[in-house]
Design a protein around this motif. Structure first.
Motif, mmCIF file in Angstrom:
data_model
loop_
_atom_site.group_PDB
_atom_site.id
_atom_site.type_symbol
_atom_site.label_atom_id
_atom_site.label_comp_id
_atom_site.label_asym_id
_atom_site.label_seq_id
_atom_site.Cartn_x
_atom_site.Cartn_y
_atom_site.Cartn_z
ATOM 1 N N HIS A 163 6.492 -26.840 2.858
ATOM 2 C CA HIS A 163 7.408 -27.203 1.747
ATOM 3 C C HIS A 163 6.895 -28.679 1.033
ATOM 4 N N ALA A 164 5.576 -28.769 1.176
ATOM 5 C CA ALA A 164 5.062 -30.170 0.573
ATOM 6 C C ALA A 164 5.510 -30.148 -1.085
ATOM 7 N N VAL B 16 3.872 -48.144 5.306
ATOM 8 C CA VAL B 16 5.187 -47.935 6.151
ATOM 9 C C VAL B 16 6.184 -47.466 5.478
ATOM 10 N N LYS B 17 6.596 -46.405 5.784
ATOM 11 C CA LYS B 17 7.868 -45.624 5.466
ATOM 12 C C LYS B 17 8.819 -45.289 6.458
ATOM 13 N N LEU C 82 12.678 -43.175 13.243
ATOM 14 C CA LEU C 82 11.226 -42.556 12.752
ATOM 15 C C LEU C 82 10.582 -43.183 11.717
ATOM 16 N N PHE C 83 9.295 -43.428 11.642
ATOM 17 C CA PHE C 83 8.490 -43.832 10.519
ATOM 18 C C PHE C 83 7.229 -42.918 10.363
ATOM 19 N N ALA C 84 6.935 -42.683 8.812
ATOM 20 C CA ALA C 84 5.846 -42.004 8.806
ATOM 21 C C ALA C 84 4.720 -42.820 8.708
ATOM 22 N N LYS C 85 3.463 -42.394 8.963
ATOM 23 C CA LYS C 85 2.195 -43.125 8.751
ATOM 24 C C LYS C 85 1.336 -42.810 7.520
ATOM 25 N N VAL D 264 2.903 -36.636 5.426
ATOM 26 C CA VAL D 264 3.949 -36.513 6.553
ATOM 27 C C VAL D 264 5.165 -36.999 6.098
ATOM 28 N N GLY D 265 5.389 -37.913 5.243
ATOM 29 C CA GLY D 265 6.573 -38.715 4.960
ATOM 30 C C GLY D 265 7.323 -37.687 4.244
ATOM 31 N N SER D 266 6.604 -36.998 3.223
ATOM 32 C CA SER D 266 7.603 -36.052 2.451
ATOM 33 C C SER D 266 7.855 -34.813 3.204
#
Length: 291
Positions: free
Chosen positions: A33-34, A134-135, A149-152, A156-158
């Protein structure tokens, strides 16, 4: 679990049997589901390769194919890296989970702010030579402690944003509340909106946003209850507002009606549980409350 590894700026994975017959187009749109915009960018820049060649997006994948996606390009942190002693509970090439102390903001409110958890995460990545934006995927109030939780990287954040929206990331909180709870379990389904008379306070309001909190009593004492909560929504101050609304404000929460002299808010994010979107590994991280 998918066999995968980091190859410089590229993420490489071995296509599992369950993806046999899917096209790369279907993998990105139906499985991950990108976002269409991100997929389009990867496609136009030829940043997805299959078995050593730019992928043909409409051709089916085969088991054990070697798929590569360019995910690890250097980027500005988006904030000032600042050294602090952060407690990392889990980390891989794509994400990390950190135990936030009480009394610290999750992220900066102005660009020059340097004392938030996100600033510490940026410094940690900088020290490792990982220059990533950083997200945070979710946030905790300043006075709430526990797992975040953080995405790098943006891809992957989306995916994690979508999982959070669809309640595929399970978050469990522990709280000490005032009074003896009358029921062992319950659900509070009350909309939450801004309090017109206070700049930061929220309240239950018919015109507010949908907010759903599930709770379960772990231990009842004479005038204090230990409970666990899970959220279907993530409104600002949601647990605090809901528990105060039913007459059981959190111990140490003077903003929402508790008169205890407890030095800190007794609300802690104790567990995070989800399936990693890129490796299919089950991630379960816990952090005990320490009041």
């Amino acid at each position: 679990m998918i066999i995968s590894s980091k190859k410089g700026q590229w993420f490489e994975l071995i296509v599992p049997s369950e993806w046999q017959g899917l096209t790369s187009e279907q993998l990105f749109s139906k499985i991950w589901h990108a976002p269409k915009k991100h997929t389009h960018s990867l496609r136009m820049n030829k940043e997805v390769w299959l078995n050593g060649q730019p992928v043909i997006w409409t051709e089916p994948l085969n088991k054990d194919d070697r798929l590569r996606i360019k995910l690890f390009s250097d980027a500005d942190f988006g904030m000032i890296p600042s050294y602090m002693d952060i407690h990392i509970l889990y980390e891989d090439d794509h994400l990390l989970i950190v135990d936030k102390p009480a009394g610290m903001n999750t992220h900066p409110n102005v660009p020059e702010q340097m004392d938030t958890l996100a600033n510490g995460v940026a410094f940690h990545l900088q020290a490792k030579g990982e220059f990533r934006q950083v997200k945070h995927i979710h946030r905790l109030d300043r006075d709430t402690s526990g797992v975040i939780l953080f995405a790098k990287h943006p891809f992957v954040g989306s995916l994690l944003d979508k999982m959070l929206e669809e309640r595929q990331i399970k978050r469990t909180y522990t709280a000490l509340v005032q009074g003896k709870m009358p029921f062992k379990k319950g659900t509070i389904n009350e909309p939450i909106g801004r309090d017109r008379h206070h700049p930061t306070k929220r309240r239950v309001s018919p015109s507010g946003q949908t907010a759903i909190t599930h709770y379960e009593v772990i231990e009842n004492q004479k005038d204090i209850s230990l409970i666990q909560c899970q959220l279907d929504t993530g409104r600002t101050h949601q647990i605090r507002v809901h528990l105060s609304h039913i007459g059981h404000p959190i111990i140490g929460d003077s903003l929402y009606g508790n008169t205890s002299v407890k030095e800190r808010l007794c609300l802690h994010a104790t567990e995070l549980n989800f399936v990693h979107p890129l490796t299919l590994e089950t991630i379960q991280v816990t952090s005990p409350a320490n009041w």
